[in-house]
Design a protein around this motif. Structure first.
Motif, PDB file in Angstrom:
ATOM      1  N   PRO A 232      22.452  -2.566  44.739  1.00 19.18           N
ATOM      2  CA  PRO A 232      22.148  -2.227  46.133  1.00 19.18           C
ATOM      3  C   PRO A 232      21.179  -1.064  46.256  1.00 19.18           C
ATOM      4  O   PRO A 232      20.228  -1.115  47.045  1.00 19.18           O
ATOM      5  CB  PRO A 232      23.524  -1.889  46.715  1.00 19.18           C
ATOM      6  N   ASN A 233      21.383  -0.005  45.478  1.00 20.61           N
ATOM      7  CA  ASN A 233      20.467   1.138  45.528  1.00 20.61           C
ATOM      8  C   ASN A 233      19.077   0.768  45.031  1.00 20.61           C
ATOM      9  O   ASN A 233      18.061   1.231  45.552  1.00 20.61           O
ATOM     10  CB  ASN A 233      21.015   2.310  44.716  1.00 20.61           C
ATOM     11  N   LYS A 236      17.132  -0.874  47.791  1.00 18.02           N
ATOM     12  CA  LYS A 236      16.647   0.074  48.791  1.00 18.02           C
ATOM     13  C   LYS A 236      15.432   0.840  48.278  1.00 18.02           C
ATOM     14  O   LYS A 236      14.456   1.042  49.013  1.00 18.02           O
ATOM     15  CB  LYS A 236      17.770   1.048  49.161  1.00 18.02           C
ATOM     16  N   ILE A 269      16.442  -4.492  54.820  1.00 14.20           N
ATOM     17  CA  ILE A 269      16.917  -3.208  54.325  1.00 14.20           C
ATOM     18  C   ILE A 269      18.443  -3.184  54.207  1.00 14.20           C
ATOM     19  O   ILE A 269      19.002  -2.425  53.415  1.00 14.20           O
ATOM     20  CB  ILE A 269      16.410  -2.041  55.213  1.00 14.20           C
ATOM     21  N   ARG A 270      19.124  -4.019  54.973  1.00 13.88           N
ATOM     22  CA  ARG A 270      20.575  -4.156  54.811  1.00 13.88           C
ATOM     23  C   ARG A 270      20.956  -5.408  54.047  1.00 13.88           C
ATOM     24  O   ARG A 270      21.841  -5.394  53.197  1.00 13.88           O
ATOM     25  CB  ARG A 270      21.258  -4.178  56.189  1.00 13.88           C
ATOM     26  N   SER A 271      20.292  -6.519  54.379  1.00 13.46           N
ATOM     27  CA  SER A 271      20.710  -7.795  53.795  1.00 13.46           C
ATOM     28  C   SER A 271      20.397  -7.897  52.305  1.00 13.46           C
ATOM     29  O   SER A 271      21.153  -8.514  51.550  1.00 13.46           O
ATOM     30  CB  SER A 271      20.062  -8.965  54.544  1.00 13.46           C
ATOM     31  N   PRO A 273      20.322  -5.373  49.861  1.00  9.51           N
ATOM     32  CA  PRO A 273      21.376  -4.708  49.076  1.00  9.51           C
ATOM     33  C   PRO A 273      22.709  -5.447  49.126  1.00  9.51           C
ATOM     34  O   PRO A 273      23.408  -5.544  48.111  1.00  9.51           O
ATOM     35  CB  PRO A 273      21.475  -3.326  49.741  1.00  9.51           C
ATOM     36  N   THR A 274      23.066  -5.984  50.298  1.00 14.83           N
ATOM     37  CA  THR A 274      24.310  -6.746  50.410  1.00 14.83           C
ATOM     38  C   THR A 274      24.270  -7.983  49.532  1.00 14.83           C
ATOM     39  O   THR A 274      25.253  -8.333  48.875  1.00 14.83           O
ATOM     40  CB  THR A 274      24.550  -7.163  51.873  1.00 14.83           C
ATOM     41  N   TYR A 332      31.671  -9.479  53.306  1.00 12.74           N
ATOM     42  CA  TYR A 332      30.487 -10.316  53.467  1.00 12.74           C
ATOM     43  C   TYR A 332      30.614 -11.271  54.649  1.00 12.74           C
ATOM     44  O   TYR A 332      29.792 -12.172  54.817  1.00 12.74           O
ATOM     45  CB  TYR A 332      30.234 -11.128  52.191  1.00 12.74           C
ATOM     46  N   SER A 335      27.564 -11.800  56.844  1.00 12.49           N
ATOM     47  CA  SER A 335      26.309 -12.136  56.163  1.00 12.49           C
ATOM     48  C   SER A 335      26.275 -13.616  55.809  1.00 12.49           C
ATOM     49  O   SER A 335      27.310 -14.271  55.703  1.00 12.49           O
ATOM     50  CB  SER A 335      26.155 -11.303  54.884  1.00 12.49           C
TER      51      SER A 335
END
Length: 374
Positions: A232-233, A236, A269-271, A273-274, A332, A335
Motif C-alpha cells: 500500500p505504501n 502511494k 490514490i485510495r483504490s 493501495p487497497t 474490502y 471496493s
C-alpha cells in the motif's frame, strides 16, 4: 419526580428503565406469545412479550424493561440486517471499556454509539447493493477486458526520444536531488518503472500527449500491478512521484498531462493501495485447495469481484454469482476488483481454481456519469 416516588410501582419501573442499557439483541426464537432475545454484549437471553412483529432475520437495537415474569420493548426500536452481526460485535467491543471507572455509563452509552455507526454502515451497504446492481450501460462495458495487450516495439526501439529523456533528467536534478538518499531511492524506482513502460509501449515515438486517460489507467491499474510486487505504501509513493513529475511538466510549460493525470489519480490514490493489500489476501486464500490447478472445466477470464450484503460475488456471464471466499476481509466491502484467473462454477456458486492478477475497479468519465458520481 415526586409523583413517581409516591408510587412504588412507578418508581421501580423508572429505576428499571434507568438501569437498562440501550443495546443490540438477536432473535433466537419466536414463540406463540413471546420471543427470545439474546444480548450481543453479554449473551444473556430474555423472554420478550410478543407485541410488535419483528422478523427473525433482523437484529434489534432497543431497551428491554421487565414487567412481571417477562420483558417488553420499552421506547423506540430499530432493526438492522443480521449480516451486520459480526461488524456490530466488533463495534460493541470497541466501545466497552471494562477497566474504565465510568464503566456503567459507557455500557449504557455504547448502544447509542453503535446504533449510529450501524445506521451509517447500513447506508453504505445499501449503496454497495446499488453498485452491485450495476446499470446496463456499465454492464455492457464489462463484457470487454479492461486492459489490452501491449504491442511492444522491437528491442532496438526500447528507448525514449532525447527530449523526453532531458525532461526526466531535469526533473530529477531540480526535484529529486535535494531530497534525502532514502527518498531519492523511492523516486528512482518509480521513474524507472515509468521509463520501462513508456519505452516498451511507445519507444522512440513517445510524446507526453500520448498519455490520455485510457493509457494512464492501463499503466497505473494493470501494468503496474503485474510488474511490481508492491505494498500500500509503495503504491502511494509511486502515484505521488508521478504527480510531482506531471505537475512539474505543467509548471515548466512542457505538457498539460497533469490535468489528465489528476482525474485518474483521484480515483487511484485510495483504490490502488487497497488493491495491493487485497491482492496479497486473494493470492494466498482465494483458491480452494481441492480445486487448485484444476482447469478441466474452468472458465478463464477477467471477473469483477464485489461484496454484497450476503457476501462476495463475481460478475459471470452477465449476472452476479456467489463466490466462495471464506474469511474475505470486511474492510474490502466498499471496493470492487478485477480478478484475472479461472473459476469452477457449481450450483452453490463458483470457486477460483487459479488467480493470476488482481486490479482496481475504477469508474472514469462515462461510467461516473452513469452512476451519478461525476
Amino acid at each position: 419526580m415526586s409523583t413517581i416516588r409516591k408510587s412504588p410501582i412507578k418508581e421501580r419501573l423508572a429505576r428499571n428503565f434507568c438501569d437498562t442499557p440501550f443495546t443490540c439483541y438477536e432473535i433466537k426464537e419466536i414463540r406463540e406469545e413471546a420471543m427470545i432475545f439474546r444480548s450481543l454484549v453479554d449473551g444473556v437471553e430474555y423472554e420478550v412479550k410478543k407485541g410488535q412483529t419483528i422478523p427473525r432475520e433482523k437484529l434489534v437495537f432497543t431497551r428491554l424493561i421487565r414487567v412481571g415474569n417477562r420483558y417488553e420493548l420499552f421506547g423506540p426500536y430499530i432493526c438492522i440486517v443480521h449480516e451486520m452481526r459480526g461488524e456490530i460485535l466488533v463495534q460493541l467491543e470497541k466501545y466497552t471499556h471494562h477497566e474504565d471507572e465510568h464503566h456503567d455509563f459507557t455500557t449504557r452509552e455504547n448502544g447509542w454509539r453503535v446504533l449510529g455507526w450501524s445506521i451509517q454502515r447500513a447506508k453504505e451497504l445499501e449503496k454497495m447493493e446499488k453498485l452491485v446492481s450495476t446499470p446496463p450501460e456499465i454492464l455492457e462495458s464489462m463484457k470487454e477486458p479492461p486492459f489490452w495487450g501491449t504491442a511492444e516495439p522491437k528491442e532496438e526501439d526500447h528507448v525514449l526520444p532525447a527530449h523526453i529523456m532531458q525532461h526526466l533528467e531535469q526533473f530529477f536534478v531540480h526535484h529529486v536531488t535535494p531530497l534525502q538518499k532514502g527518498t531519492q531511492a523511492f523516486y528512482n524506482r518509480s521513474l524507472d518503472l515509468l521509463y520501462k513502460y513508456l519505452s516498451m509501449r511507445y519507444g522512440k515515438t513517445f510524446d507526453w500527449s500520448m498519455l490520455n486517460e485510457d493509457s494512464l489507467v492501463h499503466f497505473l491499474s494493470f501494468w503496474y500491478m503485474d510488474q511490481v510486487k508492491t505494498s500500500p505504501n509503495g503504491c502511494k509513493i509511486f502515484l505521488n512521484t508521478l504527480k510531482y513529475l506531471f505537475r512539474w511538466l505543467q509548471d515548466e510549460g512542457i505538457s498539460d498531462v497533469y490535468e489528465t493525470f489528476k482525474k485518474v489519480y483521484v480515483l487511484l490514490i485510495r483504490s490502488l493501495p487497497t488493491t495491493a493489500e487485497a491482492k496479497r489476501w486473494i493470492l494466498q486464500n482465494a483458491v480452494v485447495p481441492e480445486y487448485k490447478g484444476s482447469d478441466v472445466n474452468g472458465k478463464a477470464g477477467m471477473y469483477m469481484l464485489a461484496v454484497s450484503s450476503t457476501g462476495p460475488v463475481l460478475f459471470v456471464e452477465d449476472k452476479w454469482v456467489p463466490v466462495h471466499l471464506l474469511g474475505f476481509p470486511s474492510m474490502y466491502a466498499d471496493s470492487r476488483f478485477w480478478v484475472r484467473g479461472s473459476i469452477e462454477i457449481r450450483p452453490s456458486g463458483c470457486y477460483f481454481t487459479k488467480v493470476e492478477g488482481v486490479y482496481p475497479m475504477i469508474l472514469v468519465d462515462k461510467q461516473l456519469q452513469v452512476l451519478g458520481q461525476k
